[in-house]
Structures are given as C-alpha cells and as structure tokens.
Motif scaffolding. Structure first.
Motif, PDB file in Angstrom:
ATOM      1  N   ILE A   1       0.983  -0.958   0.224  1.00  0.00           N
ATOM      2  CA  ILE A   1      -0.250   0.379   0.078  1.00  0.00           C
ATOM      3  C   ILE A   1       0.774   0.927   0.210  1.00  0.00           C
ATOM      4  CG2 ILE A   1      -1.639   1.428   1.285  1.00  0.00           C
ATOM      5  CD1 ILE A   1      -2.947  -1.709   2.826  1.00  0.00           C
ATOM      6  N   ARG A   2       0.663   2.128  -1.171  1.00  0.00           N
ATOM      7  CA  ARG A   2       1.613   3.001  -0.999  1.00  0.00           C
ATOM      8  C   ARG A   2       1.146   4.613  -1.177  1.00  0.00           C
ATOM      9  NH1 ARG A   2       7.207   2.015  -3.551  1.00  0.00           N
ATOM     10  NH2 ARG A   2       7.019   0.014  -4.655  1.00  0.00           N
ATOM     11  N   HIS A   3      -0.355   4.619  -0.903  1.00  0.00           N
ATOM     12  CA  HIS A   3      -0.975   5.457  -1.034  1.00  0.00           C
ATOM     13  C   HIS A   3      -2.295   5.453   0.106  1.00  0.00           C
ATOM     14  CE1 HIS A   3      -2.525   8.995  -3.188  1.00  0.00           C
ATOM     15  NE2 HIS A   3      -2.278   9.146  -1.948  1.00  0.00           N
ATOM     16  N   LEU A   4      -1.999   6.137   0.941  1.00  0.00           N
ATOM     17  CA  LEU A   4      -3.569   6.156   1.954  1.00  0.00           C
ATOM     18  C   LEU A   4      -4.460   7.478   1.225  1.00  0.00           C
ATOM     19  CD1 LEU A   4      -2.645   5.534   6.296  1.00  0.00           C
ATOM     20  CD2 LEU A   4      -3.550   4.295   4.502  1.00  0.00           C
ATOM     21  N   LYS A   5      -5.751   6.784   1.149  1.00  0.00           N
ATOM     22  CA  LYS A   5      -5.745   8.412   0.392  1.00  0.00           C
ATOM     23  C   LYS A   5      -7.617   8.855   1.324  1.00  0.00           C
ATOM     24  CE  LYS A   5      -5.274   5.661  -3.992  1.00  0.00           C
ATOM     25  NZ  LYS A   5      -6.183   4.587  -5.028  1.00  0.00           N
ATOM     26  N   ALA A   6      -7.840   9.501   1.004  1.00  0.00           N
ATOM     27  CA  ALA A   6      -9.309  10.271   1.914  1.00  0.00           C
ATOM     28  C   ALA A   6     -10.282   9.442   2.042  1.00  0.00           C
ATOM     29  CB  ALA A   6      -9.442  11.615   1.129  1.00  0.00           C
ATOM     30  N   ARG A   7     -10.591   8.745   3.511  1.00  0.00           N
ATOM     31  CA  ARG A   7     -12.266   8.324   3.645  1.00  0.00           C
ATOM     32  C   ARG A   7     -11.497   6.204   3.500  1.00  0.00           C
ATOM     33  NH1 ARG A   7     -13.519  12.453   0.611  1.00  0.00           N
ATOM     34  NH2 ARG A   7     -13.796  10.805  -1.193  1.00  0.00           N
ATOM     35  N   ASP A   8     -10.126   6.717   3.577  1.00  0.00           N
ATOM     36  CA  ASP A   8     -10.240   4.670   3.135  1.00  0.00           C
ATOM     37  C   ASP A   8     -10.340   4.243   4.778  1.00  0.00           C
ATOM     38  OD1 ASP A   8      -8.536   4.403   1.179  1.00  0.00           O
ATOM     39  OD2 ASP A   8      -6.313   4.982   1.985  1.00  0.00           O
ATOM     40  N   PHE A   9     -10.575   4.180   5.705  1.00  0.00           N
ATOM     41  CA  PHE A   9     -11.088   4.116   6.484  1.00  0.00           C
ATOM     42  C   PHE A   9     -11.920   4.805   7.376  1.00  0.00           C
ATOM     43  CE2 PHE A   9      -6.270   3.710   7.001  1.00  0.00           C
ATOM     44  CZ  PHE A   9      -6.242   2.514   7.039  1.00  0.00           C
ATOM     45  N   GLN A  10     -12.923   4.453   5.988  1.00  0.00           N
ATOM     46  CA  GLN A  10     -14.305   5.891   6.516  1.00  0.00           C
ATOM     47  C   GLN A  10     -15.470   4.842   7.839  1.00  0.00           C
ATOM     48  OE1 GLN A  10     -16.047   6.582   3.458  1.00  0.00           O
ATOM     49  NE2 GLN A  10     -17.906   8.788   4.796  1.00  0.00           N
ATOM     50  N   GLY A  11     -15.448   3.964   7.204  1.00  0.00           N
ATOM     51  CA  GLY A  11     -16.077   2.459   8.096  1.00  0.00           C
ATOM     52  C   GLY A  11     -15.827   1.978   9.788  1.00  0.00           C
ATOM     53  N   ALA A  12     -14.775   2.278   9.504  1.00  0.00           N
ATOM     54  CA  ALA A  12     -13.978   1.694  10.578  1.00  0.00           C
ATOM     55  C   ALA A  12     -13.980   2.635  11.907  1.00  0.00           C
ATOM     56  CB  ALA A  12     -12.409   0.774  10.395  1.00  0.00           C
ATOM     57  N   ARG A  13     -15.189   2.960  12.303  1.00  0.00           N
ATOM     58  CA  ARG A  13     -14.800   3.887  13.424  1.00  0.00           C
ATOM     59  C   ARG A  13     -14.852   3.416  15.010  1.00  0.00           C
ATOM     60  NH1 ARG A  13     -16.468   8.334  11.718  1.00  0.00           N
ATOM     61  NH2 ARG A  13     -17.805   8.266   9.213  1.00  0.00           N
ATOM     62  N   SER A  14     -14.426   1.983  15.286  1.00  0.00           N
ATOM     63  CA  SER A  14     -14.284   1.872  16.362  1.00  0.00           C
ATOM     64  C   SER A  14     -12.693   0.328  16.823  1.00  0.00           C
ATOM     65  CB  SER A  14     -14.677   0.364  16.343  1.00  0.00           C
ATOM     66  OG  SER A  14     -16.204   0.544  16.650  1.00  0.00           O
ATOM     67  N   LEU A  15     -11.962   1.291  15.554  1.00  0.00           N
ATOM     68  CA  LEU A  15     -10.536   0.929  15.191  1.00  0.00           C
ATOM     69  C   LEU A  15      -9.460   1.510  16.328  1.00  0.00           C
ATOM     70  CD1 LEU A  15      -8.482   1.041  11.991  1.00  0.00           C
ATOM     71  CD2 LEU A  15      -9.371  -0.340  13.493  1.00  0.00           C
ATOM     72  N   LYS A  16      -9.060   0.662  17.462  1.00  0.00           N
ATOM     73  CA  LYS A  16      -7.880   1.105  18.351  1.00  0.00           C
ATOM     74  C   LYS A  16      -6.777   0.784  18.113  1.00  0.00           C
ATOM     75  CE  LYS A  16     -11.499   0.960  22.335  1.00  0.00           C
ATOM     76  NZ  LYS A  16     -11.464   0.379  24.046  1.00  0.00           N
TER      77      LYS A  16
END
Length: 465
Positions: free
Chosen positions: A295-310
């Motif tokens: 994964i070379r590029h993190l884009k906007a909203r890549d983790f939009q649904g993962a709101r519980s991530l710690k």
C-alpha cells in the motif's frame, strides 16, 4: 597370586549378577520396564483431566481466560486434529477458539458436553466433512466460523441443532453448488438469516463458479442430471443467466483478510498482496493489521467505516503518501504504526482526528528535515501524551541522524532575527509590553507551522506604544 585371582573373579561376578537379575521375569522388566513406566506416569500427569489420549500432551498449550464473566478457551495454532473433550478444562467454556489447526472432519457428537457454548471458531482448518449431528447440543450457539476450510457441501440438517445461530461464516470454501446444497442455500436465503453465509461463493459447477450462495437460484440446483449429461445423449446444458461481473476498484476486506471475533474483533490482513486499503472493513473491528503489503498511498476516507478502530498497523508497506483526511473518523484510535515505509513527511491535517492517540511508531522512514516536517512536530507538541519513536532525520546530509525535534528547535533558533529587528527600541527595552500569553502562542504556531499550510487567523495582535 592365588588371592588376587580370587578377588578379580569375585568382582566380575558382582558385575554380571545384576544384569542377569534384570532379565528375570517379575522384576519390572528391568531398566526398559522402568523407562516405560516413567513415560506412562508423565503422560498420565499431563492429561489427568482428559479421557482422550492424543490430547494429553496438547492441553497444556491451550489457555483459559475469563472476560466479562465468560470463559474463553484458546486452542489456536496447536496442531489439534479433533475436538478436545470438555473435561480438559477447569470450567465449561462459553467461547472455544480452534482456528488454525488440522481438523479434517467434524463427526456426530463432536461437541458433546459443550452445551454452554456461545461462539465457536473453526476457521483455517482442513475441514472437508461435517456430519449432520456434529453440532448436536449447541442450542445456545450464536456464532459459528467455518471460513477458510475445504467444505464442498453442507446440509441444513447440520444447522438444525443450533436454533439461536445468528452469525455464520462460510466463505473461502470450494462449494459445489448442486442438489446436496439445496437445503442450505434455501436456508441462508431466508431474509431473516441475513448474517448467515455472506460472501460464500460457488466453486463448481463451472457455470456457477464465482456466484454467491445468496444469489444462486435454488430451482437450478437439482437439475444436475440435465446439466452434466453430455451433448451426445441428446441433452443440452440449461441456460443459466450469467451473473454480471461486478466492477471492483478495491479488494473486499472480509474475503481478503482473516477476521477473529473474540475477545475483540480483529482483522488480520498481513501479507495479502494488497496495493490499497480494502473496502468493507466492518464497523466493529477494533484491531486492524495491514502490515507487509504494498500500500503506497493512503487516500481520503480509506477508513471511513472503521469507526471502532483502536489499533492500526500500516508498517512495511513502502508507503510514500498520506492524503489529508486519510485517517479521518478514527476518533478512538490509540495505536498507530507507520514504521518501515517511505514517508518523507506527513501531510498537514492527517492527524487531526486522532484525539486519543497514545502511541505512534515512525521508525524506518526516510524523514526529510525541511519545512514540510514541521507539521508533525507541531502536532506532537500540542499532544504531549503521545509516545512516539523513530522520528529521525534521514536527509539532508547535514541533519542526518538528528532528531526531527532538535532540527525544528535549531531552525527556530536561527530564524527569529527578522522578528527581533522589526521591534522598536522601546519594545526591546521592555519585553513585558509584547510577551503576552496570546502573542507567545501565536509566535510558537508561526514557528512550527509552515506558512503555506497555515489556516486563516481568527485574531490579530496589535502592539500599542
């Protein structure tokens, strides 16, 4: 000479007689018998709670724990080839974790005594057969994980003993979508069973390959005679409307990664050949490992649904860019690992949503110590509770090996001359006239934040003489 010969003969007899005694019956079969007895005693001690011989040496490797009053038994990665008896545990478990073992068949009554089970994790085994009575007695089971196995067929009868089953994972199995699968497919297609069998796809026959079980028309399943007959017999293959190939711009997280539900929802995507963050990360995932991918590029909203991530691990990805907004929404994130990538700096605004971050790993990146790196130091100074490691200059050569904090400090120490010369003599003679708290804060932000990235000021300070 006669006396010395006699003593030598007596010594030889003493050496020979014990060996002869060991060969006599009724003496415990000598040393060999003693060794066998010792081995049996060791096995008996190791498996004193078990009625099953093969598991006597395996049980000590499993762990029992209690969380929120419920007993977890963790037997993952133990090379177990059948279900351990319930007598192996000090308490009857609520959650049994048997992932990544060598179980091939689930036989009738395999879970006898496990009537209190709520969840059962059997993913990543070699299961190719489930007998109809395998889950008999599991009336309280709500979660069953069978993904990543070798199942080609399964009947509804196997699920009947589990009336409270609400969550069933079957994907990544080579399902043969013919008549024996009719009852199972009809069951998982009932609207109330919306969490049973999601993402599972047919591997055979060829005309249904890749079709989701949830989308297979059950009316075609029991026509295999017509379907498999050769054209020479005068019969032709039935016309099955082909499923349009979905356009996917990203891999799906559920099918690309391994998901473990207990004790916390964890998704393992390590080394899956991913070139971008997969879509469909479940909202309840707490730990996500995306390390050792491409994964070379993190884009906007890549983790939009993962709101519980710690915790989020993005290490070893050769990552070069992080867009502003790529980590937006991760309000509960506490641990972030960006180590061993190709980051030169972190884009302005990337870290703004990480209010509760406590650990940040940054080592192994070629950080460039110029004005673009100031945002990272600016953010860290405003968040002193964040423990960070690895923020060291790689270039330019005059700053190689220097910590980024030291570089920014030396940069600011050399820069404020213009500001000093712009003050009047009266200002310089009376520092109290200009060293107000608001002005000091404003100057600190000017020093740390790159000018081309500054937001419009909400206020402006004027000095009045």
């Amino acid at each position: 000479m006669h006396m010395s010969s006699f003593l030598l003969l007596a010594s030889l007899l003493l050496l020979v007689l014990p060996s002869a005694e060991m060969k006599k019956p009724g003496k415990g079969r000598g040393l060999r018998g003693a060794r066998h007895k010792l081995t049996r005693d060791r096995v008996r001690v190791a498996g004193r709670h078990s009625r099953s011989g093969p598991f006597r040496l395996m049980e000590p490797k499993c762990t029992e724990s209690t969380e929120s009053g419920e007993v977890f038994v963790d037997c993952q990665d133990q090379r177990i080839n059948s279900i351990p008896p319930v007598q192996s545990w000090s308490q009857e478990p609520k959650h049994l974790l048997l992932a990544r073992n060598r179980i091939k068949v689930l036989r009738d009554g395999a879970f006898f005594g496990y009537e209190s089970l709520i969840s059962l994790d059997l993913q990543q085994n070699q299961i190719s057969s489930v007998e109809d009575g395998a889950f008999q007695g599991l009336t309280h089971l709500t979660t069953l994980l069978l993904q990543h196995n070798r199942l080609s067929t399964l009947t509804e009868e196997a699920l009947i003993p589990m009336p409270n089953l609400r969550y069933l994972r079957l994907y990544d199995n080579p399902w043969n979508c013919l008549c024996p699968m009719d009852s199972l497919i009809r069951t998982i297609q009932v609207p109330s069973n919306r969490n049973l069998g999601n993402h599972a796809r047919c591997a055979e026959p060829i005309w249904l390959k890749g079709r989701k079980l949830k989308q297979v028309d059950p009316e075609f399943l029991c026509k295999e005679r017509d379907m498999t007959s050769s054209p020479q017999g005068g019969q032709t293959l039935p016309t099955v409307p082909p499923e349009p190939s979905p356009i996917r711009t990203k891999p799906d997280a559920t099918t690309s990664c391994h998901t473990y539900l207990f004790p916390h929802v964890r998704m393992d995507c390590r080394g899956r050949g991913l070139t971008e963050v997969p879509t469909g990360i479940p909202e309840d995932v707490v730990h996500l490992d995306l390390s050792h991918n491409s994964i070379r590029h993190l884009k906007a909203r890549d983790f939009q649904g993962a709101r519980s991530l710690k915790s989020l691990n993005l290490s070893h990805n050769n990552m070069e860019h992080t867009d502003t907004g790529s980590l937006s929404g991760l309000l509960h994130l506490r641990e972030l690992d960006l180590s061993d990538n190709l980051l030169h700096f972190v884009q302005y605004g990337v870290l703004e949503d990480l209010y509760f971050l406590s650990q940040l790993k940054l080592g192994g990146n070629p950080w460039v110590c110029d004005y673009s790196i100031h945002y990272m130091v600016y953010w860290l100074r405003l968040h002193p509770g964040v423990r960070h490691t690895g923020l060291v200059c790689r270039s330019p050569p005059e700053h190689t090996g220097e910590t980024v904090e030291d570089y920014v400090h030396s940069y600011n120490r050399a820069c404020p001359k213009e500001r000093q010369y712009s003050r009047t003599e009266d200002d310089q003679t009376d520092p109290q006239l200009w060293d107000t708290p608001l002005e000091v804060q404003g100057e600190l932000e000017e020093e740390l934040e790159p000018s081309h990235l500054r937001k419009p000021k909400k206020y402006e300070i004027f000095r009045l003489s």
